[in-house]
Scaffold this motif. Structure first.
Motif, short mmCIF file in Angstrom:
data_model
loop_
_atom_site.label_atom_id
_atom_site.label_comp_id
_atom_site.label_asym_id
_atom_site.label_seq_id
_atom_site.Cartn_x
_atom_site.Cartn_y
_atom_site.Cartn_z
N ILE A 4 32.74 34.40 39.74
CA ILE A 4 33.23 34.20 41.10
C ILE A 4 33.66 32.74 41.24
CG2 ILE A 4 32.60 34.16 43.53
CD1 ILE A 4 30.67 36.44 42.96
N THR A 5 34.89 32.55 41.74
CA THR A 5 35.44 31.20 41.88
C THR A 5 35.77 30.92 43.34
OG1 THR A 5 37.73 31.90 41.57
CG2 THR A 5 36.48 31.38 39.57
N SER A 6 36.30 29.73 43.58
CA SER A 6 36.68 29.36 44.94
C SER A 6 37.83 30.24 45.45
CB SER A 6 37.07 27.89 45.01
OG SER A 6 38.17 27.64 44.17
N LYS A 7 38.56 30.86 44.54
CA LYS A 7 39.64 31.75 44.97
C LYS A 7 39.09 33.02 45.62
CE LYS A 7 43.48 30.29 42.21
NZ LYS A 7 44.78 30.74 41.80
N GLN A 8 37.82 33.33 45.39
CA GLN A 8 37.19 34.44 46.08
C GLN A 8 36.33 33.95 47.25
OE1 GLN A 8 36.64 34.56 42.41
NE2 GLN A 8 38.52 35.74 42.28
N PRO A 11 38.54 32.98 50.66
CA PRO A 11 38.97 34.11 51.50
C PRO A 11 37.80 34.84 52.19
CG PRO A 11 40.13 34.18 49.42
CD PRO A 11 39.08 33.11 49.31
N VAL A 12 36.66 34.89 51.54
CA VAL A 12 35.49 35.52 52.17
C VAL A 12 35.07 34.69 53.39
CG1 VAL A 12 33.04 36.05 51.86
CG2 VAL A 12 34.69 36.74 50.11
N CYS A 13 35.03 33.37 53.23
CA CYS A 13 34.66 32.49 54.35
C CYS A 13 35.66 32.59 55.50
CB CYS A 13 34.54 31.05 53.88
SG CYS A 13 33.14 30.76 52.77
N THR A 14 36.94 32.58 55.19
CA THR A 14 37.94 32.69 56.26
C THR A 14 37.90 34.07 56.91
OG1 THR A 14 39.68 33.21 54.64
CG2 THR A 14 39.48 30.90 55.35
N LEU A 60 42.09 40.04 47.49
CA LEU A 60 42.53 41.05 46.53
C LEU A 60 43.41 40.44 45.44
CD1 LEU A 60 43.33 44.00 48.97
CD2 LEU A 60 41.32 43.73 47.50
N GLN A 61 44.27 39.52 45.81
CA GLN A 61 45.16 38.87 44.85
C GLN A 61 44.38 37.97 43.89
OE1 GLN A 61 48.41 39.42 44.44
NE2 GLN A 61 48.58 37.91 42.80
N SER A 62 43.28 37.40 44.36
CA SER A 62 42.52 36.45 43.55
C SER A 62 41.92 37.08 42.30
CB SER A 62 41.41 35.81 44.38
OG SER A 62 40.39 36.75 44.65
N PHE A 63 41.69 38.37 42.31
CA PHE A 63 41.12 39.03 41.14
C PHE A 63 42.14 39.23 40.04
CE2 PHE A 63 38.23 40.47 44.56
CZ PHE A 63 37.07 39.91 44.07
N LYS A 64 43.42 39.13 40.37
CA LYS A 64 44.50 39.30 39.39
C LYS A 64 44.90 37.98 38.74
CE LYS A 64 46.39 43.11 42.05
NZ LYS A 64 47.52 43.57 42.86
N GLU A 65 44.43 36.86 39.27
CA GLU A 65 44.85 35.54 38.80
C GLU A 65 43.78 34.90 37.94
OE1 GLU A 65 45.55 33.40 42.39
OE2 GLU A 65 47.34 34.53 42.90
N GLU A 66 44.20 33.84 37.24
CA GLU A 66 43.26 33.06 36.46
C GLU A 66 42.43 32.19 37.38
OE1 GLU A 66 45.13 30.79 33.41
OE2 GLU A 66 46.37 32.47 32.75
N GLY A 67 41.42 31.55 36.83
CA GLY A 67 40.58 30.66 37.61
C GLY A 67 41.38 29.50 38.17
N PRO A 68 40.89 28.90 39.23
CA PRO A 68 41.63 27.81 39.88
C PRO A 68 41.61 26.53 39.05
CG PRO A 68 39.50 28.05 40.90
CD PRO A 68 39.63 29.17 39.91
N ALA A 69 42.66 25.73 39.24
CA ALA A 69 42.72 24.41 38.63
C ALA A 69 42.85 23.40 39.77
CB ALA A 69 43.93 24.32 37.71
N TYR A 70 42.17 22.30 39.64
CA TYR A 70 42.19 21.29 40.69
C TYR A 70 42.62 19.94 40.11
CZ TYR A 70 39.49 24.78 43.22
OH TYR A 70 39.08 25.93 43.82
N PRO A 71 43.93 19.76 39.91
CA PRO A 71 44.40 18.47 39.39
C PRO A 71 44.08 17.34 40.37
CG PRO A 71 46.18 20.09 39.42
CD PRO A 71 45.01 20.69 40.12
#
Length: 150
Positions: A4-8, A11-14, A60-71
């Motif tokens: 579970i990443t920030s991409k999930q 959206p749960v928090c919002t 729903l879209q977050s499960f199809k993507e790779e983990g987040p990157a934070y440059p």
């Protein structure tokens, strides 16, 4: 099992925030009054409903993507906003924004001094002319102004 990443999490928090505002709009403020028309909960309910739909689609879209990157470059706006908020308590909001605009345009955007000062002049004219003079918005004054004013 996928991590579970920030991409999930975001959206749960919002979604939870949207649900709170939907409930408040319906139960506390009301949505529509027969002859009165829209009640105080009308706009919050619409905005919160749109936020809920967008949050669910994002989750729903977050499960199809790779983990987040934070440059590091992406954190510059967050750092700038934090500095403006901190400086607002000390010198006030308008001077904080004025300094922020100059620093951002000169150091981050790498504009010439001529263009930096031209953009700064336009932005400050709009802020002071529209918000301070025309609309009379009371911007926060910092501790420094309060100490000087007494």
């Amino acid at each position: 099992m996928k991590k579970i990443t920030s991409k999930q999490i975001i959206p749960v928090c919002t979604s939870l925030v949207a649900i709170v505002f939907i409930v408040l709009a319906i139960t506390e403020y009301g949505f529509w009054g027969g002859k009165k028309g829209p009640l105080p909960g009308f706009v919050p309910l619409i905005i919160a409903s749109a936020l809920l739909v967008a949050s669910i689609l994002s989750l729903l879209q977050s499960f199809k993507e790779e983990g987040p990157a934070y440059p590091a470059a992406n954190w510059m706006a967050v750092l700038g906003a934090a500095c403006v908020i901190g400086a607002t308590f000390i010198i006030g909001m308008i001077p904080s924004i004025a300094i922020y605009v100059v620093i951002w345009l000169k150091l981050y955007e790498k504009l010439s001094w001529k263009n930096t000062l031209l953009v700064w002049l336009v932005i400050m004219s709009i802020v002071l002319g529209v918000f301070v003079l025309w609309l009379g918005v009371p911007f926060p004054e910092g501790m420094l102004v309060e100490m000087i004013a007494g």
